[in-house]
Design a protein around this motif. Structure first.
Motif, PDB file in Angstrom:
ATOM      1  N   MET A   1      76.757  79.837  48.836  1.00 32.83           N
ATOM      2  CA  MET A   1      78.134  79.449  48.542  1.00 32.83           C
ATOM      3  C   MET A   1      78.170  78.198  47.675  1.00 32.83           C
ATOM      4  SD  MET A   1      80.331  79.942  52.027  1.00 32.83           S
ATOM      5  CE  MET A   1      81.960  79.346  51.584  1.00 32.83           C
ATOM      6  N   THR A   2      78.972  78.230  46.645  1.00 36.38           N
ATOM      7  CA  THR A   2      79.137  77.043  45.813  1.00 36.38           C
ATOM      8  C   THR A   2      80.529  76.452  46.071  1.00 36.38           C
ATOM      9  OG1 THR A   2      79.893  78.458  44.035  1.00 36.38           O
ATOM     10  CG2 THR A   2      77.584  77.894  44.011  1.00 36.38           C
TER      11      THR A   2
ATOM     12  N   GLN B   1      84.628  86.802  34.639  1.00 37.60           N
ATOM     13  CA  GLN B   1      83.219  87.054  34.954  1.00 37.60           C
ATOM     14  C   GLN B   1      82.314  86.016  34.307  1.00 37.60           C
ATOM     15  OE1 GLN B   1      83.051  91.150  33.499  1.00 37.60           O
ATOM     16  NE2 GLN B   1      82.724  91.894  35.593  1.00 37.60           N
ATOM     17  N   GLN B   2      82.645  85.707  33.054  1.00 36.62           N
ATOM     18  CA  GLN B   2      81.779  84.837  32.265  1.00 36.62           C
ATOM     19  C   GLN B   2      81.926  83.357  32.633  1.00 36.62           C
ATOM     20  OE1 GLN B   2      82.327  85.786  28.139  1.00 36.62           O
ATOM     21  NE2 GLN B   2      80.698  84.385  27.507  1.00 36.62           N
TER      22      GLN B   2
ATOM     23  N   ASP C   1      81.845  87.802  40.574  1.00 38.06           N
ATOM     24  CA  ASP C   1      80.914  88.935  40.595  1.00 38.06           C
ATOM     25  C   ASP C   1      81.328  90.028  41.575  1.00 38.06           C
ATOM     26  OD1 ASP C   1      80.358  87.750  43.010  1.00 38.06           O
ATOM     27  OD2 ASP C   1      78.349  87.061  42.476  1.00 38.06           O
ATOM     28  N   HIS C   2      82.512  89.886  42.170  1.00 38.06           N
ATOM     29  CA  HIS C   2      82.903  90.891  43.161  1.00 38.06           C
ATOM     30  C   HIS C   2      84.388  91.229  43.029  1.00 38.06           C
ATOM     31  CE1 HIS C   2      83.087  93.128  46.864  1.00 38.06           C
ATOM     32  NE2 HIS C   2      83.887  92.268  47.443  1.00 38.06           N
ATOM     33  N   LEU C   3      84.667  92.543  42.936  1.00 37.00           N
ATOM     34  CA  LEU C   3      86.052  93.001  42.900  1.00 37.00           C
ATOM     35  C   LEU C   3      86.435  93.395  44.319  1.00 37.00           C
ATOM     36  CD1 LEU C   3      88.608  94.066  41.318  1.00 37.00           C
ATOM     37  CD2 LEU C   3      87.416  96.242  41.172  1.00 37.00           C
ATOM     38  N   ILE C   4      87.406  92.694  44.910  1.00 35.94           N
ATOM     39  CA  ILE C   4      87.785  93.001  46.294  1.00 35.94           C
ATOM     40  C   ILE C   4      88.581  94.300  46.328  1.00 35.94           C
ATOM     41  CG2 ILE C   4      89.022  92.195  48.342  1.00 35.94           C
ATOM     42  CD1 ILE C   4      88.572  89.327  47.257  1.00 35.94           C
TER      43      ILE C   4
ATOM     44  N   GLY D   1      83.792  85.386  43.847  1.00 33.59           N
ATOM     45  CA  GLY D   1      82.425  85.116  43.417  1.00 33.59           C
ATOM     46  C   GLY D   1      81.769  84.158  44.376  1.00 33.59           C
ATOM     47  N   PRO D   2      80.630  83.549  43.977  1.00 31.53           N
ATOM     48  CA  PRO D   2      79.918  82.652  44.889  1.00 31.53           C
ATOM     49  C   PRO D   2      80.777  81.478  45.367  1.00 31.53           C
ATOM     50  CG  PRO D   2      78.705  82.910  42.829  1.00 31.53           C
ATOM     51  CD  PRO D   2      79.938  83.718  42.691  1.00 31.53           C
ATOM     52  N   HIS D   3      81.810  81.134  44.606  1.00 32.52           N
ATOM     53  CA  HIS D   3      82.709  80.038  45.001  1.00 32.52           C
ATOM     54  C   HIS D   3      83.681  80.475  46.076  1.00 32.52           C
ATOM     55  CE1 HIS D   3      85.180  82.448  42.391  1.00 32.52           C
ATOM     56  NE2 HIS D   3      84.280  82.276  41.427  1.00 32.52           N
TER      57      HIS D   3
END
Lengths: 394, 159
Positions: B1-2, B45-46, B51-54, B73-75
């Motif tokens: 996790m960021t 994305q960029q 990185d994840h579509l719920i 995403g990781p955040h």
């Protein structure tokens, strides 16, 4: 060699759920597959728009025959947030206890099914026996084995008595011992190692690319878990860990689920031992919700569940959009099957713990009169028997 | 996790697509339009590491359909990109090539709402049975079962 199409399902001995795969193979190797999920569409999202919040909860419990509490909780916590309700701590603890018991019964069930798919029926018998202890606890607490119906807007329906807590506490050490045995077993049991390792492998990159969720994702080292990432109920107060694995195959998915069994047991024990006093629900929850929109996320046993709810100031939801974990996981199954043996289909499909009733939802429509409604079990049995001419004389 | 994304980071990265609003803790919503949705998702994305579509949620807003792409995403911050698709020509670009999990959600929305995702590799029936009548989209608010149509299952009087 030419491609051959092998249709599997919706009724097939190797599948426990009504899905149809059209599998294209070259020899024994799978080239690609197409799927059809329409066999159990019940129109629950549409029906949910017609019912008020009190009547919609029993309906949502029936989205799934296993994660019934997941769907109801995802919905009530969304509605409560729109209403700005603060649920009493005891209510939240009881919800968490039920949620984690549900995860335990679901994972034990999965472990049995996976064992059965590889012909290891002894393990099926063991896990399903242990699952009974979990179901007994749930039945004592809620009155039901599967559709607990514990949620209400603003809290829970039933309180836990001293006696129920004691009974649960007595079962936990037995379950703990059994789970420890499964943890040990998965590390060296010959059949499991041979049939699970290297099967249905998905890398971390593929998991992220295909949007996989839940234990399937965590088995490939993707540590998404809504309970920690977007905390709800009391997960931010209870000590527990997200279980991950790096192997990325069916073996990893088994290890993750067994690991989660231990974690769930820890959470249940903590919640039971630290159950706060006080009321279990708010004294008077409003009937209608103000206009609003909410994305309610929940970590169901099969992975991230999302309810998108829109309210319009009335006592009914204007729209309820449900994305179940199984729907998210199909894309990766289609990918994991490519280049695998036809014989590995059951175990690879079973490894995501697919749940199609969740994924597609239905209502009964009389094609003659166009009358809509539900159907009683007796009526269904009678109709089926009449249809197939197997009317049994008592 | 960021670390969680801040409003500044999101509105900075997506400013050309629409204005961002913080709908609650850890949820940021950006309203954009159908022409820009592909590039808005690419930007998320960029630049925002999504990185994840719920899910892609779909609502019937009478004059239009509301599609919302919920990304994370990781955040662990949920970024919701919302577009309105006109009812008279319900068409929008498919995002399945840059976001493969979208393919199955788009098929579902196509079945239930009749929105056409142009460029989708196979917009065939997924949720509704194969004999469901064409042109009937049950989750539209104005949909009612039509007596004259068959919605599948056994024919009247049995087979």
């Amino acid at each position: 060699m030419a491609e051959v199409m092998v249709p599997i399902g919706p009724q097939h001995p190797a599948l426990k759920e009504p899905v149809n795969f059209r599998i294209y193979v070259e020899g024994e190797k799978i080239v690609r597959l197409e799927l059809d999920l329409s066999y159990n569409h019940r129109g629950i999202e549409k029906a949910a728009e017609e019912r008020n919040f009190i009547r919609v909860l029993p309906l949502l419990e029936r989205v799934c025959g296993i994660c019934s509490h997941s769907h109801a909780t995802a919905f009530v916590k969304g509605i409560e947030e729109i209403m700005g309700l603060e649920v009493p701590a005891r209510g939240q603890y009881i919800r968490t206890i039920i949620a984690e018991l549900e995860r335990m019964h679901s994972h034990l069930l999965w472990l049995g099914v996976a064992a059965h798919e590889i012909g290891f029926n002894t393990l099926l018998m063991w896990t399903w026996r242990d699952r009974e202890a979990v179901l007994d606890t749930l039945e004592e607490m809620s009155g039901n084995r599967v559709h607990y119906n514990m949620n209400e807007i603003g809290g829970v329906r039933l309180d836990l008595s001293e006696k129920q807590v004691e009974a649960a506490q007595q079962r936990l050490p037995v379950l703990e011992e059994r789970i420890a045995q499964y943890v040990d077993m998965v590390s060296h049991q010959e059949t499991m190692l041979l049939r699970f390792r290297g099967v249905g492998k998905l890398s971390k990159e593929e998991i992220l690319k295909y949007g996989t969720v839940g234990p399937t994702a965590r088995a490939s080292g993707v540590d998404y878990d809504v309970r920690r990432d977007d905390p709800y109920l009391v997960y931010d107060e209870v000590p527990w860990n997200v279980v991950t694995d790096s192997s990325g195959d069916v073996y990893g998915r088994t290890k993750v689920r067994i690991g989660e069994l231990s974690e769930s047991l820890k959470i249940v024990r903590h919640c039971i031992e630290n159950l706060p006093g006080g009321p279990i629900r708010v004294t008077s929850a409003p009937k209608a919700a103000p206009k609003g929109e909410i994305l309610s996320r929940y970590e169901a046993p099969r992975g991230e569940l999302a309810h998108f709810i829109r309210t319009n100031g009335t006592d009914k939801a204007d729209r309820l959009d449900i994305r179940t974990p199984t729907l998210a996981n199909w894309t990766s199954v289609a990918k994991a099957l490519v280049n695998q043996n036809l014989a590995d289909i059951p175990v690879i499909v079973a490894a995501i713990d697919p749940c199609l009733s969740c994924t597609s939802r239905m209502t009964v429509i009389d094609t003659g009169t166009m009358a809509q409604g539900s159907i009683s079990w007796e009526e269904l049995v009678r109709k089926c028997r009449a249809r197939y001419g197997t009317e049994v004389q008592p | 996790m960021t670390a969680q994304l801040t409003m500044e980071q999101v509105s900075g990265a997506l400013k050309e697509y629409g204005s961002a609003e913080q709908v609650r803790k850890n949820r940021i919503r950006v309203s954009t339009d159908t022409q820009k949705i592909l590039s808005a998702i690419k930007a998320a994305q960029q630049f925002l590491d999504c990185d994840h579509l719920i899910l892609i949620s779909c609502t019937d807003d009478t004059g239009s359909f509301g599609l919302t792409y919920h990304l994370t995403g990781p955040h662990r911050t949920v970024i919701s990109l919302a577009v309105a698709v006109p009812r008279e020509s319900p068409q929008v670009f498919s995002v399945s090539d840059i976001l493969p999990p979208a393919a199955i959600y788009e098929r579902q929305i196509h079945d239930l709402f009749g929105i056409v995702f142009s460029g989708h590799p196979g917009l065939s029936k997924l949720m509704l049975n194969e004999d469901w009548p064409d042109g009937e989209y049950p989750l539209r608010k104005d949909w009612k079962p039509n007596k004259a149509n068959s919605y599948g299952g056994a024919a009247q009087g049995g087979t």
